[in-house]
Motif scaffolding. Structure first.
Motif, PDB file in Angstrom:
ATOM      1  N   GLY A  13       0.783  -1.231   0.000  1.00 11.08           N
ATOM      2  CA  GLY A  13       0.000   0.000   0.000  1.00 11.08           C
ATOM      3  C   GLY A  13       0.811   1.275   0.000  1.00 11.08           C
ATOM      4  O   GLY A  13       0.242   2.373  -0.002  1.00 11.08           O
ATOM      5  N   VAL A  14       2.134   1.177  -0.007  1.00 18.27           N
ATOM      6  CA  VAL A  14       2.991   2.367   0.007  1.00 18.27           C
ATOM      7  C   VAL A  14       3.690   2.489  -1.335  1.00 18.27           C
ATOM      8  O   VAL A  14       4.412   1.590  -1.760  1.00 18.27           O
ATOM      9  N   LYS A  15       3.465   3.603  -2.003  1.00 19.41           N
ATOM     10  CA  LYS A  15       3.999   3.815  -3.350  1.00 19.41           C
ATOM     11  C   LYS A  15       4.981   4.989  -3.383  1.00 19.41           C
ATOM     12  O   LYS A  15       4.825   5.967  -2.660  1.00 19.41           O
ATOM     13  N   LEU A  16       5.971   4.858  -4.240  1.00 17.29           N
ATOM     14  CA  LEU A  16       6.889   5.954  -4.561  1.00 17.29           C
ATOM     15  C   LEU A  16       6.684   6.309  -6.019  1.00 17.29           C
ATOM     16  O   LEU A  16       6.652   5.425  -6.873  1.00 17.29           O
ATOM     17  N   ILE A  17       6.529   7.590  -6.292  1.00 20.99           N
ATOM     18  CA  ILE A  17       6.430   8.041  -7.676  1.00 20.99           C
ATOM     19  C   ILE A  17       7.391   9.203  -7.895  1.00 20.99           C
ATOM     20  O   ILE A  17       7.663   9.988  -6.987  1.00 20.99           O
ATOM     21  N   LYS A  18       7.897   9.268  -9.112  1.00 20.18           N
ATOM     22  CA  LYS A  18       8.696  10.409  -9.533  1.00 20.18           C
ATOM     23  C   LYS A  18       7.895  11.148 -10.586  1.00 20.18           C
ATOM     24  O   LYS A  18       7.379  10.521 -11.524  1.00 20.18           O
ATOM     25  N   VAL A  19       7.783  12.454 -10.406  1.00 21.39           N
ATOM     26  CA  VAL A  19       6.908  13.271 -11.247  1.00 21.39           C
ATOM     27  C   VAL A  19       7.725  14.384 -11.902  1.00 21.39           C
ATOM     28  O   VAL A  19       8.542  15.040 -11.237  1.00 21.39           O
ATOM     29  N   ARG A  20       7.485  14.610 -13.176  1.00 20.89           N
ATOM     30  CA  ARG A  20       8.173  15.693 -13.869  1.00 20.89           C
ATOM     31  C   ARG A  20       7.517  17.027 -13.490  1.00 20.89           C
ATOM     32  O   ARG A  20       6.385  17.315 -13.860  1.00 20.89           O
ATOM     33  N   ALA A  21       8.248  17.808 -12.710  1.00 19.77           N
ATOM     34  CA  ALA A  21       7.752  19.103 -12.238  1.00 19.77           C
ATOM     35  C   ALA A  21       8.945  20.040 -12.097  1.00 19.77           C
ATOM     36  O   ALA A  21       9.421  20.312 -10.987  1.00 19.77           O
ATOM     37  N   ARG A  44      -7.666  17.648  -2.400  1.00 18.47           N
ATOM     38  CA  ARG A  44      -6.257  18.024  -2.461  1.00 18.47           C
ATOM     39  C   ARG A  44      -5.471  17.212  -1.436  1.00 18.47           C
ATOM     40  O   ARG A  44      -5.887  17.101  -0.284  1.00 18.47           O
ATOM     41  N   ILE A  45      -4.335  16.676  -1.870  1.00 17.43           N
ATOM     42  CA  ILE A  45      -3.520  15.823  -1.003  1.00 17.43           C
ATOM     43  C   ILE A  45      -2.161  16.493  -0.760  1.00 17.43           C
ATOM     44  O   ILE A  45      -1.416  16.736  -1.704  1.00 17.43           O
ATOM     45  N   PRO A  46      -1.811  16.784   0.509  1.00 15.70           N
ATOM     46  CA  PRO A  46      -0.470  17.300   0.795  1.00 15.70           C
ATOM     47  C   PRO A  46       0.523  16.147   0.938  1.00 15.70           C
ATOM     48  O   PRO A  46       0.253  15.182   1.657  1.00 15.70           O
ATOM     49  N   LEU A  47       1.658  16.239   0.266  1.00 17.31           N
ATOM     50  CA  LEU A  47       2.683  15.198   0.333  1.00 17.31           C
ATOM     51  C   LEU A  47       4.062  15.829   0.492  1.00 17.31           C
ATOM     52  O   LEU A  47       4.392  16.802  -0.197  1.00 17.31           O
ATOM     53  N   ASP A  48       4.864  15.251   1.369  1.00 14.78           N
ATOM     54  CA  ASP A  48       6.234  15.734   1.563  1.00 14.78           C
ATOM     55  C   ASP A  48       7.068  15.539   0.303  1.00 14.78           C
ATOM     56  O   ASP A  48       6.935  14.520  -0.393  1.00 14.78           O
ATOM     57  N   LEU A  49       7.946  16.488   0.054  1.00 14.68           N
ATOM     58  CA  LEU A  49       8.943  16.316  -0.995  1.00 14.68           C
ATOM     59  C   LEU A  49      10.065  15.451  -0.430  1.00 14.68           C
ATOM     60  O   LEU A  49      10.740  15.831   0.529  1.00 14.68           O
ATOM     61  N   ILE A  50      10.252  14.272  -1.011  1.00 12.79           N
ATOM     62  CA  ILE A  50      11.251  13.332  -0.516  1.00 12.79           C
ATOM     63  C   ILE A  50      12.586  13.540  -1.210  1.00 12.79           C
ATOM     64  O   ILE A  50      13.652  13.364  -0.626  1.00 12.79           O
ATOM     65  N   ASP A  51      12.546  13.944  -2.449  1.00 11.05           N
ATOM     66  CA  ASP A  51      13.763  14.241  -3.197  1.00 11.05           C
ATOM     67  C   ASP A  51      13.388  15.094  -4.399  1.00 11.05           C
ATOM     68  O   ASP A  51      12.214  15.148  -4.796  1.00 11.05           O
ATOM     69  N   TRP A  52      14.386  15.754  -4.969  1.00  5.93           N
ATOM     70  CA  TRP A  52      14.152  16.575  -6.153  1.00  5.93           C
ATOM     71  C   TRP A  52      15.464  16.718  -6.903  1.00  5.93           C
ATOM     72  O   TRP A  52      16.542  16.726  -6.328  1.00  5.93           O
ATOM     73  N   ASN A  53      15.361  16.813  -8.210  1.00  8.27           N
ATOM     74  CA  ASN A  53      16.534  16.927  -9.069  1.00  8.27           C
ATOM     75  C   ASN A  53      16.327  18.115 -10.009  1.00  8.27           C
ATOM     76  O   ASN A  53      15.612  17.991 -11.005  1.00  8.27           O
ATOM     77  N   GLY A  57      14.532  17.991 -13.477  1.00  5.80           N
ATOM     78  CA  GLY A  57      13.189  18.539 -13.293  1.00  5.80           C
ATOM     79  C   GLY A  57      12.204  17.537 -12.728  1.00  5.80           C
ATOM     80  O   GLY A  57      11.007  17.595 -13.018  1.00  5.80           O
ATOM     81  N   VAL A  58      12.702  16.618 -11.885  1.00  7.51           N
ATOM     82  CA  VAL A  58      11.862  15.547 -11.348  1.00  7.51           C
ATOM     83  C   VAL A  58      11.824  15.620  -9.826  1.00  7.51           C
ATOM     84  O   VAL A  58      12.838  15.886  -9.182  1.00  7.51           O
ATOM     85  N   ILE A  59      10.642  15.397  -9.247  1.00  3.24           N
ATOM     86  CA  ILE A  59      10.492  15.337  -7.805  1.00  3.24           C
ATOM     87  C   ILE A  59      10.033  13.943  -7.405  1.00  3.24           C
ATOM     88  O   ILE A  59       9.409  13.231  -8.195  1.00  3.24           O
ATOM     89  N   THR A  60      10.349  13.550  -6.157  1.00  2.00           N
ATOM     90  CA  THR A  60       9.967  12.233  -5.650  1.00  2.00           C
ATOM     91  C   THR A  60       8.959  12.388  -4.523  1.00  2.00           C
ATOM     92  O   THR A  60       9.164  13.188  -3.596  1.00  2.00           O
ATOM     93  N   LEU A  61       7.885  11.620  -4.591  1.00  2.43           N
ATOM     94  CA  LEU A  61       6.824  11.627  -3.585  1.00  2.43           C
ATOM     95  C   LEU A  61       6.582  10.206  -3.103  1.00  2.43           C
ATOM     96  O   LEU A  61       6.670   9.252  -3.887  1.00  2.43           O
TER      97      LEU A  61
END
Length: 280
Positions: A13-21, A44-53, A57-61
């Motif tokens: 039930g725990v997912k990691l996604i990388k999003v182009r932002a 609206r869902i608040p999510l911590d930024l776990i990583d960013w490049n 231009g990619v962030i990890t949630l």
């Protein structure tokens, strides 16, 4: 924009996604978060930024599928787009340089704890980490923590891995043995953060918690994320999410986080029923 470029299941039930932002990736700082909507009609869902490049231009949630909206988010695949995504929001965390810090993360928030711990380590601090979950299969970011921690303690409710028990008990034992910290930082379930605050208060150790209450707009206008800190009303989205743990009114915060529990359960049932009809 907002395209999912990578997806991984870290635990049930725990997912990691990388999003182009790219705009968010360029401006993100430790401790900040984003707010997203999967579809136009979703909450609206608040999510911590776990990583960013910034370069890519990619962030990890990282998130856990709990209610209808997070399950909708979890159903998206690589190549799908998130309807809207705003950030970075909130005040950045204060990173301690060349100190001794204890970073505590519980459940899915272990990912957020790792982000803070990594920044502290990069700043030259000695990092003692405590991560906890209900059972071994729910633990995430273990290998990542091992790489950046000077000491890592794992705790599970059932004792299936590491110490059997809760992070506050682990921390209390350490403090009773005379261990000293310049900062204790905790992120996770509200009850966990409350217990950590109560544990460190007699020792007068600076303790910071990252709060994730109900949010709507993320700019302080709606007042949904209101918390009482030191007897004053503050907003987690603009004044936080980091706050002095010894000043937070945790009982009020717990009550507010449970206000819409019944509505959340109804929304989930409607979503499941709708999907079942579509599958027939």
């Amino acid at each position: 924009m907002n395209e999912i470029v990578f997806k991984e299941e870290l635990a049930p039930g725990v997912k990691l996604i990388k999003v182009r932002a790219p705009l968010i990736a360029r401006k993100a700082r430790s401790g900040q978060f984003v707010i997203l909507r999967v579809n136009e009609d979703d909450e609206r869902i608040p999510l911590d930024l776990i990583d960013w490049n910034p370069k890519d231009g990619v962030i990890t949630l990282v998130f856990k599928e709990v209610g209808a909206s997070t399950k909708d988010l979890g159903s998206l695949e690589v190549g799908d787009f998130i309807h809207d995504l705003v950030g970075p929001l909130g005040k950045p965390s204060k990173i301690i340089s060349n100190g001794r810090v204890c970073i505590i993360g519980g459940g899915v928030a272990i990912a957020a704890a790792y982000e803070r711990a990594r920044r502290m380590k990069e700043a030259g601090s000695n990092v003692v980490a405590i991560i906890s979950a209900r059972t071994a299969k729910d633990l995430i970011y273990k290998d990542e923590f091992k790489k950046i921690s000077d000491r890592l303690i794992i705790a599970t409710d059932d004792g299936s891995e590491g110490v059997r028990g809760y992070p506050n008990n682990v921390l209390r034992n350490m403090l009773e043995l005379g261990e000293k910290f310049d900062l204790v930082y905790a992120v996770g379930p509200v009850i966990l953060m409350r217990e950590i605050a109560e544990t460190t208060k007699p020792y007068k150790i600076k303790t910071v918690v990252s709060l994730n209450p109900l949010m709507v707009d993320g700019t302080g206008m709606c007042g949904c994320c209101r918390v009482t800190v030191g007897g004053k009303s503050m907003f987690a989205c603009v004044d936080g999410p980091d706050f002095d743990a010894h000043l937070v009114d945790f009982e009020e915060l717990i009550a507010r986080t449970q206000m819409y529990r019944e509505e959340e359960e109804v929304a989930l049932k409607i979503m499941v029923k709708h999907r079942c009809k579509n599958w027939k």
